[in-house]
Design a protein around this motif. Structure first.
Motif, PDB file in Angstrom:
ATOM      1  N   ALA A 221       0.869  -1.236   0.216  1.00  0.00           N
ATOM      2  CA  ALA A 221      -0.006  -0.092   0.061  1.00  0.00           C
ATOM      3  C   ALA A 221       0.885   1.339   0.062  1.00  0.00           C
ATOM      4  O   ALA A 221       0.807   2.004  -0.667  1.00  0.00           O
ATOM      5  CB  ALA A 221      -0.961   0.080   1.081  1.00  0.00           C
ATOM      6  N   LEU A 298      -6.403   1.844  -0.125  1.00  0.00           N
ATOM      7  CA  LEU A 298      -5.685   0.678   0.367  1.00  0.00           C
ATOM      8  C   LEU A 298      -5.516   0.314   1.875  1.00  0.00           C
ATOM      9  O   LEU A 298      -5.139  -0.762   2.133  1.00  0.00           O
ATOM     10  CB  LEU A 298      -4.290   0.822  -0.558  1.00  0.00           C
ATOM     11  N   ASP A 299      -6.058   1.297   2.641  1.00  0.00           N
ATOM     12  CA  ASP A 299      -6.126   1.006   4.099  1.00  0.00           C
ATOM     13  C   ASP A 299      -7.073  -0.324   4.293  1.00  0.00           C
ATOM     14  O   ASP A 299      -8.027  -0.301   3.829  1.00  0.00           O
ATOM     15  CB  ASP A 299      -6.559   2.133   4.874  1.00  0.00           C
ATOM     16  N   PRO A 300      -6.529  -1.332   4.870  1.00  0.00           N
ATOM     17  CA  PRO A 300      -7.081  -2.404   4.993  1.00  0.00           C
ATOM     18  C   PRO A 300      -8.489  -2.474   5.713  1.00  0.00           C
ATOM     19  O   PRO A 300      -9.422  -3.318   5.468  1.00  0.00           O
ATOM     20  CB  PRO A 300      -6.142  -3.435   5.471  1.00  0.00           C
ATOM     21  N   ARG A 301      -8.479  -1.455   6.633  1.00  0.00           N
ATOM     22  CA  ARG A 301      -9.777  -1.207   7.201  1.00  0.00           C
ATOM     23  C   ARG A 301     -10.848  -1.092   6.526  1.00  0.00           C
ATOM     24  O   ARG A 301     -11.988  -1.085   6.820  1.00  0.00           O
ATOM     25  CB  ARG A 301      -9.594  -0.451   8.394  1.00  0.00           C
ATOM     26  N   VAL A 303     -11.665  -2.194   3.442  1.00  0.00           N
ATOM     27  CA  VAL A 303     -11.984  -3.409   2.736  1.00  0.00           C
ATOM     28  C   VAL A 303     -13.090  -4.014   3.535  1.00  0.00           C
ATOM     29  O   VAL A 303     -13.169  -4.397   4.574  1.00  0.00           O
ATOM     30  CB  VAL A 303     -10.661  -4.563   2.858  1.00  0.00           C
ATOM     31  N   GLY A 305     -16.526  -6.657   3.488  1.00  0.00           N
ATOM     32  CA  GLY A 305     -16.858  -8.013   3.314  1.00  0.00           C
ATOM     33  C   GLY A 305     -16.567  -8.403   1.719  1.00  0.00           C
ATOM     34  O   GLY A 305     -17.620  -7.975   1.048  1.00  0.00           O
ATOM     35  N   VAL A 306     -15.661  -9.023   1.389  1.00  0.00           N
ATOM     36  CA  VAL A 306     -15.592  -9.437   0.005  1.00  0.00           C
ATOM     37  C   VAL A 306     -16.471 -10.596  -0.337  1.00  0.00           C
ATOM     38  O   VAL A 306     -16.271 -11.566   0.374  1.00  0.00           O
ATOM     39  CB  VAL A 306     -13.993  -9.664  -0.281  1.00  0.00           C
TER      40      VAL A 306
END
Lengths: 306, 332
Positions: A221, A298-301, A303, A305-306
């Motif tokens: 990221a 790009l902060d994973p937080r 993301v 529910g994929v």
């Protein structure tokens, strides 16, 4: 959403409070595309503009352009008109066609430099962050590299060899590598101390897998964001180099070259410089917007529910 | 009697601070300075002490996350402090860890499934269908729904994440779990859940726990034996009832008096220590506690006390035979 059941109360040897029911705000449903646009407006704007520029570069021959190198001395220095949308230069070449073809040079330099310097910088940064004894040595070398002005380096390279696009990319890449490797080294050093890395070591994960599974994905990221800024500054550097005559060879139309050629006439024929400058600014803006948007997205937080 | 599961002998860990140009350390932090204890199979030993007294370093040393300066760490009769990385691999399976911070102890980019599968794959404990079954089992053990295996850590609450951390520790089927302040970051009700969960798992699986904590209420609830650390050394070690009922080191007394009592009628004598913990870079001569000890005498300033046996299994490092003055004279 699945609801997590409250933990089994039979285990209680300490008093455990009854779990509260989950109270969640009602979800406002929107289409996935509109949600994304609403959440990341800068990313969408930057990516959209950049996509447009990439299409321009790829489809240059079909965008109503003439041969960008075709000379027409009879029609030189014409102001913008229906025939020559951006006017013609002192050799009668169509500036519109030259600017459109110039997109190729700029994007190639921008993407080439950001890709190459990211890859090399990533490797150097990983080694420097992980192999402790090499750290001081590598970082001092990077300091040294950083102290060479990129313009000077490019001029030296051009003098040693023939001017070419490859050399422009190489010169700018060398100048940009220290920035990436410093960034990656810093990120690696901070990631190494994360408890999840310690936990992974305790879980028997060996060093190469630690790097690939736990360190590398978390450097991507910041690296992607850095790559966009490098892309923008590489494009500007390319234009500067071409402007001073140490960049892209004059046979290839690039925005820097067009501006360099229009330099002497900019007070009387400002359109020669204006259009390539407008394109350059727009492109740099697009890339920077993309970088800012990516940094947030790009902060994973973020993301969901994929 | 068989060997203890884990035996730590004279553990010393010094950290160099700063380096001169010649590469020699300018000074040295005595994080752990000669520490011995053992953990039996299936028991819980608590390591308590203030922040910075070296508790966590002990845990990290046992996990071989740091190399020790001196001493021995013996697991099941075999030294593990000096063996190579390759021979360490099977040993790692037997000692797992649960960290304090439920947020940074899980890789934010890995799904729960991959987090739990990592130790199982590393130690080749299961593959394919067996792996899948084991993952389900682990989720059941820590009372999380099986269908949340596909989620990312940020989708869970602190207590749930801590249970994922526990499940990861259990995945390797260890003999010993080091809980490094494992419940300190959780709020009270969640803390109780996680503590109960740990106790149930310990009983069901016969795990030994090394419970590193500064929270005496939890320690009293959790453990059979307690070791009190001060500035890199154990000052007192013993059974829970010995430590709580009959503390023999002034520092332990002061620590105990800080524990709140739920009964408002009970008036306890509170022993308030003055001053701060001395710097571990330059520990004081004699007893390390003498600067803050209300009972310290001339001997304490000069001679470092060794651990003395007070009762079977109960050891304290204090020159004084009678420290009852500590509670008698202290102001209420």
């Amino acid at each position: 959403m699945t609801q997590f059941p409250s933990p089994d109360r039979t285990m209680a040897n300490l008093a455990v409070a009854e779990a509260l029911p989950d109270i969640l705000p009602p979800i406002r449903r929107r289409g996935p595309v509109r949600t994304f646009i609403a959440r990341h407006p800068t990313l969408v704007l930057g990516a959209g503009l950049l996509l447009l520029l990439v299409l321009t570069a790829v489809l240059a021959p079909w965008l109503g352009t003439l041969d960008p190198g075709a000379l027409a001395p009879a029609r030189r220095l014409r102001p913008p008109s229906g025939n020559n949308w951006f006017g013609t230069d002192q050799l009668g070449r169509d500036i519109y066609s030259r600017v459109i073809y110039g997109t190729r040079a700029s994007l190639m330099v921008g993407f080439g430099v950001s890709l190459l310097s990211s890859l090399v910088g990533l490797a150097i940064g990983l080694v420097s962050g992980f192999v402790r004894w090499s750290d001081g040595l590598i970082m001092r070398a990077m300091d040294g590299l950083m102290s060479i002005p990129p313009v000077l380096l490019a001029i030296a390279l051009m003098t040693l060899s023939r001017g070419s696009m490859g050399n422009v990319i190489l010169a700018i890449t060398i100048a940009e590598i220290p920035r990436v490797s410093r960034l990656i080294r810093g990120v690696v050093l901070s990631l190494r101390d994360q408890p999840y890395v310690d936990a992974a070591i305790a879980c028997g994960t060996r060093t190469p897998m630690i790097i690939f599974r736990h360190i590398l994905p978390n450097t991507l990221a910041p690296m992607t964001v850095q790559a966009t800024y490098i892309c923008a500054s590489a494009m500007i550097l390319e234009a500067i180099l071409s402007f001073v005559g140490a960049g892209t060879p004059p046979s290839i139309p690039s925005w820097g070259n067009i501006m360099a050629e229009g330099r002497a006439l900019w007070q009387v024929k400002p359109y020669i410089v204006f259009f390539p400058a407008l394109f350059l600014s727009t492109t740099v803006l697009a890339v920077n917007l993309l970088g800012d948007g990516l940094r947030d997205a790009l902060d994973p937080r973020m993301v969901k529910g994929v | 009697m068989s060997n203890p599961l884990l035996q730590v002998n004279d553990l010393v860990k010094h950290y160099p601070v700063g380096r001169t140009l010649s590469g020699r350390p300018k000074s040295v932090v005595h994080a752990v300075d000669g520490l011995s204890f053992h953990v039996d199979r299936g028991e819980t030993l608590s390591l308590v002490g203030e922040s910075g007294c070296g508790k966590s370093t002990v845990g990290r040393a046992i996990l071989r996350l740091v190399d020790i300066t001196m001493g021995q760490i013996v697991l099941d009769g075999r030294r593990i402090d000096d063996i190579s990385q390759a021979s360490l691999h099977p040993v790692r399976r037997r000692i797992q860890v649960v960290f304090q911070d439920p947020f940074s102890s899980l890789n934010p980019r890995m799904r729960v499934r991959d987090i739990l599968a990592e130790p199982i794959r590393n130690f080749r404990l299961a593959t394919g269908q067996d792996l899948e079954r084991r993952l389900g089992e682990l989720m059941d053990m820590v009372q999380l729904p099986r269908d949340s295996l596909g989620r990312l850590p940020h989708e869970f609450s602190g207590g749930q994440r801590q249970r994922i951390g526990i499940a990861r520790a259990l995945a390797a089927k260890p003999d010993l779990i080091i809980c490094d302040e494992a419940v300190s970051a959780l709020d009270v009700s969640v803390k109780a859940q996680v503590v109960n969960l740990l106790q149930d798992l310990q009983r069901d699986l016969g795990l030994a726990l090394l419970f590193i904590s500064h929270d005496l209420a939890i320690v009293e609830h959790m453990t059979q034996r307690i070791a009190v650390m001060y500035l890199g050394k154990i000052v007192e070690i013993g059974e829970r009832r010995q430590i709580f009922g009959d503390p023999r080191h002034p520092y332990t007394v002061a620590l105990m008096s800080a524990l709140p009592t739920p009964d408002p009628e009970t008036r306890r004598r509170r022993v308030t220590l003055v001053g701060d913990v001395p710097s571990p870079i330059d520990p004081p001569p004699g007893c390390r506690f003498h600067g803050r000890c209300p009972l310290a005498g001339e001997t304490c300033r000069r001679i470092e006390p060794d651990l003395r046996q007070i009762a079977p299994g109960h050891w304290a490092a204090c020159h004084l035979d009678d420290i009852s003055a500590m509670t008698r004279d202290a102001t209420v």
